[in-house]
Write a protein that holds these residues in place. Structure first.
Motif, PDB file in Angstrom:
ATOM      1  N   GLU A   1      33.401 -26.636   6.335  1.00  0.00           N
ATOM      2  CA  GLU A   1      33.008 -25.644   6.901  1.00  0.00           C
ATOM      3  C   GLU A   1      33.945 -24.376   6.461  1.00  0.00           C
ATOM      4  O   GLU A   1      34.886 -24.462   6.314  1.00  0.00           O
ATOM      5  CB  GLU A   1      32.952 -25.587   8.303  1.00  0.00           C
ATOM      6  N   PRO A   2      33.289 -22.940   6.388  1.00  0.00           N
ATOM      7  CA  PRO A   2      34.268 -22.100   6.065  1.00  0.00           C
ATOM      8  C   PRO A   2      35.586 -21.922   6.892  1.00  0.00           C
ATOM      9  O   PRO A   2      36.501 -21.390   6.376  1.00  0.00           O
ATOM     10  CB  PRO A   2      33.118 -20.630   6.391  1.00  0.00           C
TER      11      PRO A   2
ATOM     12  N   ARG B   1      37.773 -24.538   5.087  1.00  0.00           N
ATOM     13  CA  ARG B   1      37.894 -24.108   3.758  1.00  0.00           C
ATOM     14  C   ARG B   1      38.961 -23.109   3.590  1.00  0.00           C
ATOM     15  O   ARG B   1      39.672 -22.854   2.707  1.00  0.00           O
ATOM     16  CB  ARG B   1      36.540 -23.992   3.085  1.00  0.00           C
ATOM     17  N   LEU B   2      38.657 -21.866   4.288  1.00  0.00           N
ATOM     18  CA  LEU B   2      39.409 -20.734   4.357  1.00  0.00           C
ATOM     19  C   LEU B   2      40.838 -20.840   4.703  1.00  0.00           C
ATOM     20  O   LEU B   2      41.631 -20.273   4.240  1.00  0.00           O
ATOM     21  CB  LEU B   2      38.677 -19.665   4.910  1.00  0.00           C
TER      22      LEU B   2
ATOM     23  N   ALA C   1      32.470 -14.577   5.694  1.00  0.00           N
ATOM     24  CA  ALA C   1      31.704 -15.546   5.825  1.00  0.00           C
ATOM     25  C   ALA C   1      31.015 -15.906   6.793  1.00  0.00           C
ATOM     26  O   ALA C   1      29.756 -16.663   6.822  1.00  0.00           O
ATOM     27  CB  ALA C   1      32.802 -16.891   5.922  1.00  0.00           C
ATOM     28  N   TYR C   2      30.988 -15.106   7.938  1.00  0.00           N
ATOM     29  CA  TYR C   2      30.185 -15.388   9.226  1.00  0.00           C
ATOM     30  C   TYR C   2      29.527 -13.993   9.506  1.00  0.00           C
ATOM     31  O   TYR C   2      30.068 -13.230  10.270  1.00  0.00           O
ATOM     32  CB  TYR C   2      30.786 -15.996  10.142  1.00  0.00           C
TER      33      TYR C   2
ATOM     34  N   ARG D   1      38.676 -13.020   5.834  1.00  0.00           N
ATOM     35  CA  ARG D   1      37.797 -13.846   5.068  1.00  0.00           C
ATOM     36  C   ARG D   1      36.684 -14.550   6.163  1.00  0.00           C
ATOM     37  O   ARG D   1      35.721 -14.933   5.747  1.00  0.00           O
ATOM     38  CB  ARG D   1      38.468 -15.106   4.437  1.00  0.00           C
TER      39      ARG D   1
END
Length: 258
Positions: free
Chosen positions: A136-137, A140-141, A234-235, A230
């Motif tokens: 999930e972001p 991953r971020l 992403a959201y 970030r």
């Protein structure tokens, strides 16, 4: 890793307790004498076990003294012990070993899961829930930022900071040969969040800790600022202005043969 913060963890208790409740709902036991909550945290999951099995001896274990202190204050009728899941063993065979959002921090699942299952009494149940959100972001971020300067040297290899899950089929294969039944499923919860900062705050209580704990204060501040930027990208905001955080989780409930 520095110790856990019960107050920060409990700030999103409703969201954290929902999968604990869903896991317990699938435990096929009408009664139990000995119940253990591994990685009990501040006792929110242990409270569910006490309510479900009021006649049982319910013991919560955790490797964090602040979490245990919070749990003892919440549930004085239960017993709480300091312990490491990797080496934990009960004095007598349990009817239920329950681990909600804990085993993802423990390595070597190929050995751990069969060992825990073998500790059960005949007919006993191993019930596990683990976040399955590495891709999930949010996660991953955190690895992406951790791999960049100036944070990379202090954090080290970001891929080693949490156990990689085996997948549902992997856990099924570990248990099915010895179990009477294995119930395994995956659910992606959708949590409306007020802002990107709220997402960062939630993740700071758990997944972000191994990334930010090694950082000196100035690098911690800059890491969280970049991570927050970030996350905001992403959201995107939904029609009601809130951000929708997908949170996949994996569940395994295995019952031992009687």
């Amino acid at each position: 890793m520095l110790d856990w913060n019960p107050a920060l963890y409990s700030r999103y208790e409703d969201e954290r307790t929902r999968p604990a409740r869903d896991l317990l709902a699938r435990v096929p036991l009408a009664q139990a004498a000995r119940v253990f909550d591994l990685g009990c945290g501040p006792g929110n999951s242990t409270e569910l076990l006490v309510q479900r099995f009021p006649a049982a001896s319910v013991v919560g274990t955790d490797n964090s003294e602040p979490m245990l202190a919070s749990a003892r204050q919440r549930l004085p009728q239960a017993r709480f012990e300091l312990g490491d899941i990797a080496t934990w063993a009960p004095e007598a065979a349990p009817d239920l070993i329950y681990a909600n959002a804990a085993l993802q921090w423990v390595p070597d699942h190929e050995t751990l899961i069969p060992r825990l299952f073998a500790l059960l009494a005949p007919g006993g149940v191993l019930a596990i829930q683990m976040p399955d959100n590495r891709q999930e972001p949010t996660h991953r971020l955190m690895r992406e930022v951790a791999a960049e300067a100036p944070w990379a040297q202090a954090i080290g290899n970001p891929d080693r900071l949490r156990t990689e899950l085996l997948g549902i089929d992997g856990y099924y294969d570990l248990l099915a040969g010895e179990a009477a039944a294995v119930d395994a499923w995956r659910t992606a919860y959708q949590h409306p969040m007020a802002s990107a900062a709220a997402i960062v705050e939630w993740i700071s209580g758990t997944g972000l800790k191994p990334f930010v704990d090694p950082l000196p204060s100035e690098l911690k501040t800059s890491y969280l600022a970049e991570y927050g930027r970030r996350i905001a990208r992403a959201y995107p905001a939904r029609t009601d202005g809130r951000l929708l955080l997908a949170f996949p989780r994996m569940f395994i409930v295995a019952q031992k043969k009687a």
